[in-house]
Design an enzyme around this catalytic site. Structure first.
Site, PDB file in Angstrom:
ATOM      1  N   CYS A 205       0.833  -1.217   0.000  1.00 36.61           N
ATOM      2  CA  CYS A 205       0.000   0.000   0.000  1.00 36.61           C
ATOM      3  C   CYS A 205       0.863   1.261   0.000  1.00 36.61           C
ATOM      4  O   CYS A 205       1.777   1.391   0.813  1.00 36.61           O
ATOM      5  CB  CYS A 205      -0.914  -0.049   1.218  1.00 36.61           C
TER       6      CYS A 205
ATOM      7  N   GLU B 209      -4.607   7.779  10.295  1.00 32.39           N
ATOM      8  CA  GLU B 209      -4.685   8.668   9.126  1.00 32.39           C
ATOM      9  C   GLU B 209      -3.250   9.056   8.796  1.00 32.39           C
ATOM     10  O   GLU B 209      -2.549   9.604   9.633  1.00 32.39           O
ATOM     11  CB  GLU B 209      -5.532   9.895   9.467  1.00 32.39           C
TER      12      GLU B 209
END
Length: 198
Positions: A6, A58
């Site tokens: 990712c 986040e």
């Protein structure tokens, strides 16, 4: 907790490597997340950073936290105007390029992915000349903006995007070489990421 493929996890790993932070990185392949991630992250997403009682999930918040907690070397400018511009560049990268890469990776055989490949390639070729002005993205120094852009650029070949090698793109290609040759970038790569580029 990080995904080995990712680009959001990759950017956090670049920050960790750039700062020389001793950290235990657990690479999670597939969709089976450890219970600890689910306990600390209401979204069940990667990357997830757990630092004592603090849980961050986040990546922009995670990167800024690491930059503030471990201030050397600084990865955001000191001056408020330059700092705000860096944050805005990161926002643009997320909206304009990260979202295209997500579509390409998550739905590789769809029309949306094909459109995304063209948009991402054309957009990068279009801005390539700006990299002639400064060694990093609109900066003399390596910053969090570069940490966000490097994983996208690293993945281009693996998602079927080939940048032309011509006068217009030479500054971008030179920028990519500078990024990819950084010790912190090399340290941040997983085995699966190393296989993304021939």
């Amino acid at each position: 907790y990080s995904s080995p493929t990712c680009h959001y996890s990759h950017r956090a790993r670049i920050v960790l490597a750039e700062k020389g932070i001793a950290v235990e990185v657990e690479q999670i392949e597939g969709n089976r997340l450890p219970q600890e991630v689910l306990d600390h992250n209401p979204y069940g997403t990667l990357p997830t950073l757990i630092d004592r009682e603090l849980s961050l999930f986040e990546t922009k918040v995670m990167m800024e936290y690491l930059d503030e907690r471990f201030p050397h070397p600084p990865l955001l400018p000191v001056y408020p105007v330059a700092r705000a511009l860096s944050r805005q560049y990161i926002h643009r990268i997320e909206n304009d390029w990260s979202s295209l890469l997500d579509t390409i990776v998550n739905k590789p055989t769809t029309k949306g992915a094909e459109t995304g490949r063209k948009e991402l390639r054309d957009s990068l070729v279009g801005i390539a000349p700006i990299f002639a002005d400064k060694p990093y993205f609109m900066s003399e120094e390596f910053t969090l903006v570069d940490c966000c852009l490097a994983p996208i650029l690293w993945r281009l070949e693996s998602v079927g995007i080939k940048l032309p090698n011509n006068r217009q793109t030479k500054p971008l290609l030179a920028y990519m070489d500078r990024l990819f040759s950084r010790e912190s970038f090399q340290e941040s790569l997983t085995e699966l990421e190393r296989e993304m580029r021939s």
